[in-house]
Structures are given as structure tokens and as C-alpha cells.
Design a protein around this motif. Structure first.
Motif, PDB file in Angstrom:
ATOM      1  N   LEU A  58       1.210  13.629  -4.303  1.00 28.85           N
ATOM      2  CA  LEU A  58       1.737  12.274  -4.443  1.00 28.85           C
ATOM      3  C   LEU A  58       1.019  11.577  -5.592  1.00 28.85           C
ATOM      4  N   GLY A  63      -4.739  11.431  -3.648  1.00 29.03           N
ATOM      5  CA  GLY A  63      -5.981  11.271  -4.403  1.00 29.03           C
ATOM      6  C   GLY A  63      -6.751  10.040  -3.969  1.00 29.03           C
ATOM      7  N   SER A  64      -7.889   9.856  -4.621  1.00 27.03           N
ATOM      8  CA  SER A  64      -8.670   8.616  -4.431  1.00 27.03           C
ATOM      9  C   SER A  64      -9.082   8.166  -5.820  1.00 27.03           C
ATOM     10  N   VAL A  75       6.195   7.801  -5.241  1.00 26.57           N
ATOM     11  CA  VAL A  75       6.879   6.828  -4.392  1.00 26.57           C
ATOM     12  C   VAL A  75       6.957   5.569  -5.269  1.00 26.57           C
ATOM     13  N   TYR A  76       7.936   5.576  -6.150  1.00 25.06           N
ATOM     14  CA  TYR A  76       8.113   4.612  -7.250  1.00 25.06           C
ATOM     15  C   TYR A  76       7.043   4.852  -8.321  1.00 25.06           C
ATOM     16  N   GLN A  99       4.992   3.241  -9.987  1.00 27.40           N
ATOM     17  CA  GLN A  99       4.080   2.086 -10.128  1.00 27.40           C
ATOM     18  C   GLN A  99       2.806   2.418  -9.368  1.00 27.40           C
ATOM     19  N   HIS A 150       0.055   2.010  -6.698  1.00 24.99           N
ATOM     20  CA  HIS A 150      -0.190   1.221  -5.489  1.00 24.99           C
ATOM     21  C   HIS A 150      -1.230   1.940  -4.650  1.00 24.99           C
ATOM     22  N   GLU A 198      -2.604   4.967  -1.743  1.00 27.95           N
ATOM     23  CA  GLU A 198      -2.357   6.271  -1.134  1.00 27.95           C
ATOM     24  C   GLU A 198      -1.861   6.132   0.302  1.00 27.95           C
ATOM     25  N   ALA A 216       1.825   5.081  -0.024  1.00 31.73           N
ATOM     26  CA  ALA A 216       2.617   6.198  -0.557  1.00 31.73           C
ATOM     27  C   ALA A 216       2.837   7.256   0.534  1.00 31.73           C
TER      28      ALA A 216
HETATM   29  C1  LIG Z   1      -5.160   4.241  -5.885  1.00 34.42           C
HETATM   30  S1  LIG Z   1      -4.576   5.712  -6.627  1.00 34.42           S
HETATM   31  C2  LIG Z   1      -5.711   6.121  -7.893  1.00 34.42           C
HETATM   32  C3  LIG Z   1      -5.193   7.215  -8.790  1.00 34.42           C
HETATM   33  C4  LIG Z   1      -6.171   7.736  -9.857  1.00 34.42           C
HETATM   34  N1  LIG Z   1      -6.734   6.677 -10.630  1.00 34.42           N
HETATM   35  C5  LIG Z   1      -5.536   8.799 -10.743  1.00 34.42           C
HETATM   36  O1  LIG Z   1      -6.006   9.061 -11.813  1.00 34.42           O
HETATM   37  O2  LIG Z   1      -4.561   9.424 -10.332  1.00 34.42           O
HETATM   38  C6  LIG Z   1      -4.993   6.855  -5.351  1.00 34.42           C
HETATM   39  C7  LIG Z   1      -3.868   7.709  -4.902  1.00 34.42           C
HETATM   40  O3  LIG Z   1      -2.808   6.924  -4.405  1.00 34.42           O
HETATM   41  C8  LIG Z   1      -1.589   7.660  -4.481  1.00 34.42           C
HETATM   42  N2  LIG Z   1      -0.587   6.838  -5.184  1.00 34.42           N
HETATM   43  C9  LIG Z   1      -0.789   5.655  -5.791  1.00 34.42           C
HETATM   44  N3  LIG Z   1       0.360   5.194  -6.298  1.00 34.42           N
HETATM   45  C10 LIG Z   1       1.315   6.099  -6.006  1.00 34.42           C
HETATM   46  C11 LIG Z   1       2.718   6.189  -6.256  1.00 34.42           C
HETATM   47  N4  LIG Z   1       3.396   5.248  -6.906  1.00 34.42           N
HETATM   48  N5  LIG Z   1       3.382   7.274  -5.779  1.00 34.42           N
HETATM   49  C12 LIG Z   1       2.733   8.246  -5.098  1.00 34.42           C
HETATM   50  N6  LIG Z   1       1.423   8.213  -4.847  1.00 34.42           N
HETATM   51  C13 LIG Z   1       0.717   7.150  -5.289  1.00 34.42           C
HETATM   52  C14 LIG Z   1      -1.906   8.951  -5.267  1.00 34.42           C
HETATM   53  O4  LIG Z   1      -2.049  10.032  -4.377  1.00 34.42           O
HETATM   54  C15 LIG Z   1      -3.227   8.604  -5.948  1.00 34.42           C
HETATM   55  O5  LIG Z   1      -3.979   9.726  -6.246  1.00 34.42           O
END
Ligand SMILES: C[S@@+](CC[C@H](N)C(=O)[O-])C[C@H]1O[C@@H](n2cnc3c(N)ncnc32)[C@H](O)[C@@H]1O
Length: 181
Positions: free
Chosen positions: A83, A113-114, A131-132, A134, A136, A138, A141
Motif C-alpha cells: 500500500l 510502511g511507516s 488508496v487515492y 494522496q 495520508h 497507513e 489506507a
Molecule cells: C505516513 S506514510 C509515510 C510514507 C513514507 N514517507 C514513504 O516514503 O513511503 C506511511 C504509510 O502509509 C501508507 N499510505 C499513506 N498514504 C497512502 C495512500 N494514499 N495509499 C496507500 N497507502 C498509503 C503507506 O503504506 C505508507 O508506507
């Protein structure tokens, strides 16, 4: 079978969000949770306790080497779904996955991921799904993804058992104990 893999957990910074990833995984129909990154026994014990009290067969465990884990699962025929906001639109891809999960031997590892996700994860994954497109959360999602993937009947079946049960009520908290500890 659905397994949710949480990448790069940091014990202090991510404890709450990683816990929520597994709570959502369990409540929305996954069978297994795998924690990668820092080992966090409190988190794993907390999730195991939730399953004991609230039912289902959700198993959670720690895995030191996410790369080895994903490659082995792939060899065993699991489909690796990552995701990420950079991926393909989930509405389209979920239809194909739903087909797979419905089959007896349908096995999916959902990777969330984190901190920054290593590029190798995108390559090992059979599919990168958004999941779009954009940024947001984990937790959001995963919840939306699983909600679309798993049908309600399967969900209810997976969460049978446990020692307490909620009786849905319009205006108060009603909880019954279904069996002794
Ligand atoms: C807060 S995000 C940080 C992502 C990280 N900075 C990177 O380089 O990928 C943490 C996780 O949220 C999930 N996530 C955030 N936005 C998403 C989206 N639009 N669709 C699917 N997963 C998403 C992903 O699994 C991602 O790795």
C-alpha cells in the motif's frame, strides 16, 4: 488468507500507530500480523490479548528480516500487495484481488510502511496499490483496503469466540460475558 506486514516499526515513535495497524487488520478480516523493524513485545502481547478477549484467530508475531520473509512468502504462492500513495488505483485492482481471496488457496500479504519505504519493497511487491494518490495514513489506507477486500459475512465468521461480546444499543454500552476466562 490475509497477512498484514508492518514495516520499520520504531518502538517509541510508532507504538500507537503500529498497534492500530494490527487492530484494524484483525477487526477487518486479516488472519495474521507481522511486525518488522524494532522488536516490541508489549505491542505483540497487547494484540494477542485483544484477540483472546474479543475473539477470532488473528495471530501476531515479530519478523526480523522483512526481505527474506516477503521473498519466501512469494515462493509459497502469496501475492505481495504494497500500500503506497504512488501505486495504482485500488478500486480497479481490488476487483482482481477479491477474486483471488475468494479461492481456497488465495493468500495475500499486505505491506504497510511507516518511515521511508525502501525501493526494494516496490520491486518485490507483485502490485503497488494506492488508496487515492494522496499522502495520508497507513491505518486509514489499510482500513479502506480491507473493507473493500473482505465481505461482511467472512468478517463476522473470522471474529467468532472471545470472552466478551457487545450487544449493539442505541443509547448505552451493553457488554455480555460469553464464557469464563
Ligand atoms: C505516513 S506514510 C509515510 C510514507 C513514507 N514517507 C514513504 O516514503 O513511503 C506511511 C504509510 O502509509 C501508507 N499510505 C499513506 N498514504 C497512502 C495512500 N494514499 N495509499 C496507500 N497507502 C498509503 C503507506 O503504506 C505508507 O508506507
Amino acid at each position: 488468507m490475509i497477512c498484514v506486514l508492518r514495516l520499520s516499526h520504531r518502538k517509541i515513535r510508532d507504538q500507537r500507530v503500529s498497534t492500530h495497524v494490527f487492530l484494524v487488520a484483525r477487526a477487518f478480516g486479516a488472519d495474521e500480523g507481522v511486525l518488522c523493524g524494532e522488536l516490541d513485545k508489549n505491542l505483540l502481547d497487547g494484540i494477542a490479548k485483544i484477540t483472546k478477549v474479543w475473539g477470532g484467530n488473528f495471530k501476531v508475531r515479530y519478523e526480523e528480516n522483512w526481505r527474506k520473509f516477503l521473498i519466501e512468502r512469494k515462493k509459497e504462492g502469496w501475492k505481495i500487495v504494497h500500500l503506497t500513495m504512488y501505486g495504482l488505483d485500488f478500486e480497479e485492482e481490488i476487483k482482481k484481488l477479491k477474486n483471488k481471496i475468494g479461492k481456497k488457496d488465495g493468500k495475500i500479504v499486505v505491506v504497510v510502511g511507516s518511515q521511508k519505504v525502501p525501493p526494494e519493497v516496490y520491486q518485490i511487491a507483485d502490485i503497488n496499490i494506492a488508496v487515492y494518490n494522496q499522502p495520508h495514513s497507513e491505518v486509514a489506507a489499510l482500513a479502506i483496503f480491507l473493507d473493500r477486500l473482505v465481505d461482511k459475512k467472512t468478517l463476522e465468521k473470522k471474529l467468532e469466540g472471545g470472552v466478551i461480546k457487545i450487544i449493539p444499543d442505541r443509547c448505552m454500552k451493553k457488554v455480555i460475558r460469553v464464557k469464563k476466562d
